[in-house]
Scaffold this motif. Sequence first.
Motif, mmCIF file in Angstrom:
data_model
loop_
_atom_site.group_PDB
_atom_site.id
_atom_site.type_symbol
_atom_site.label_atom_id
_atom_site.label_comp_id
_atom_site.label_asym_id
_atom_site.label_seq_id
_atom_site.Cartn_x
_atom_site.Cartn_y
_atom_site.Cartn_z
ATOM 1 N N GLU A 268 -8.731 -56.774 4.516
ATOM 2 C CA GLU A 268 -7.719 -55.940 5.173
ATOM 3 C C GLU A 268 -7.495 -56.319 6.635
ATOM 4 O OE1 GLU A 268 -8.545 -51.867 2.583
ATOM 5 O OE2 GLU A 268 -9.462 -52.109 4.551
ATOM 6 N N TYR B 253 -6.728 -53.101 13.187
ATOM 7 C CA TYR B 253 -6.188 -54.246 12.454
ATOM 8 C C TYR B 253 -6.053 -55.452 13.386
ATOM 9 C CZ TYR B 253 -2.670 -57.114 10.082
ATOM 10 O OH TYR B 253 -1.978 -58.148 9.502
ATOM 11 N N ARG C 106 -5.602 -51.661 -4.779
ATOM 12 C CA ARG C 106 -4.978 -52.586 -3.840
ATOM 13 C C ARG C 106 -3.787 -51.942 -3.138
ATOM 14 N NH1 ARG C 106 -3.740 -58.830 -5.306
ATOM 15 N NH2 ARG C 106 -4.287 -59.533 -3.225
ATOM 16 N N SER D 115 -4.534 -49.363 -0.602
ATOM 17 C CA SER D 115 -5.237 -49.847 0.595
ATOM 18 C C SER D 115 -4.288 -50.141 1.755
ATOM 19 C CB SER D 115 -6.022 -51.120 0.267
ATOM 20 O OG SER D 115 -5.148 -52.241 0.091
ATOM 21 N N TYR E 205 -0.457 -53.433 5.970
ATOM 22 C CA TYR E 205 -1.277 -54.486 5.381
ATOM 23 C C TYR E 205 -2.441 -53.844 4.645
ATOM 24 C CZ TYR E 205 -2.810 -59.348 4.988
ATOM 25 O OH TYR E 205 -3.127 -60.594 4.504
ATOM 26 N N GLY E 206 -2.810 -54.443 3.522
ATOM 27 C CA GLY E 206 -3.918 -53.924 2.738
ATOM 28 C C GLY E 206 -4.828 -55.042 2.280
ATOM 29 N N LEU E 207 -5.303 -54.958 1.054
ATOM 30 C CA LEU E 207 -6.234 -55.946 0.502
ATOM 31 C C LEU E 207 -5.466 -57.207 0.113
ATOM 32 C CD1 LEU E 207 -8.303 -53.442 -1.648
ATOM 33 C CD2 LEU E 207 -9.185 -54.741 0.315
#
Length: 436
Positions: A154, A202, A333, A336, A350-352
Amino acid sequence: MMKNARIAVVVAGALIAVSGCSSGGPAGPAGGMVGTSEMATPTGGGAQVPAYAMTLQQQLPAVMKANAIPGMVVMIKSPTRGDWSGTFGTAEIGKQVPMSLNDFLRVGSNTKTMTSTVILQLVQEGKLKLDDPISKFRPDVPNGKNITIAQLSEMRSGLFSYTFDKGLNATLDADPQKAWTPDELLAIAFKHPANFPPGQKYDYCNTNIVLLGVVIEQLTGMSASEAFKKRIFEPLGLKNTTLPVNTDSALPLPHAQGYQFGTNEETVDSYAVPAADLPAALDGTLKPLNYTDANPSWAWTAGGAISTPNDLAVYVKALVTGGLLDAKTQKLRMDSIRPVVEGQPNGVGYGLGIAEFAPGILGHDGQLPGYSSFMVYNNKTDDTIIVGTNLSASPVDGQNAAVLVAKEIISTLYGASEVPGGNPAAPESGSPTPSG
């Protein structure tokens, strides 16, 4: 001449991800004029051109000219608006060489989605947990006992991205055929202090995804290249997609020549050309460098894959709709995805190993010296958008060249309000060139 000193520029409302690689190796200066064709070559066996395509055929050449993009391919699949594909410009500066929808591209950070997909498959198989610390697999990771697999995927680990190391970039310039190993890349990263404590925020970082590549190799007992082939490319029938081994710098035929303004050291902070040189870059007097044959092994599982527009269209639909994961893991997913700027409600997230550029518009983009690409699937309309160019970034502001094209496409298809602000792949350092 390009100057070594670059000023990092990030506009708070900059549009869409710039998730390509910040480094590569020039193969020498290119010759000829930038941007030679003003019209697209449509495909589709003589079928009626959709209304949106008529608009894009007029608008996209202007985007190319304004950003010195030599050539590009566009593929749009839309069950309601109609399918359309087009090629623009030239595959080689100084010559009239048509771009092709069969061209192979270095797809940069689109590779990250593949790495995280295999990681999620291993989670699904019970071989890994997202809350496992990376120290379980690499005890040498600084503070690794407090960095989880999920935080790596992530982009929330806080680790330094090796692609901002000046020494690495100098080596890439001096030896563009060097075959880098994961251990070499990680050793460079670990020499630098962390940017912040794990999970705090992030920050786009290639070190994260190289570490996940190492985990994949440990748990599968095969190379990452083979794992991708067996677990992603073969199941989806992607016959033109590979993750090359580190000694392979060849780009299969057919392919366009790939260009970039500036060397690796010159573009660590920004791909933007200094203001004094910009007019020459835009009129073709200042030539970009040719990076076509530089070895991409330094990007590895963070950005080293090769594909074609057709394969990317199949892949990104599976990525977003769950064709490679079971329903439970796919939901994990998608759930996330979080804003890259906390509290920002515009859908940029944004995630996995997956980016959301606007509500429902998901995928990733990529950038390696010489090439840029963009792939998304709109899960509200079932549209697929693929863009590939043979320029890494605009000399005007350093933005990913394919992303600039994609912005125009998204605005035409869905309206200007759907074009997101923010930058899901901008590193904490402030550079608009996050590498991979």
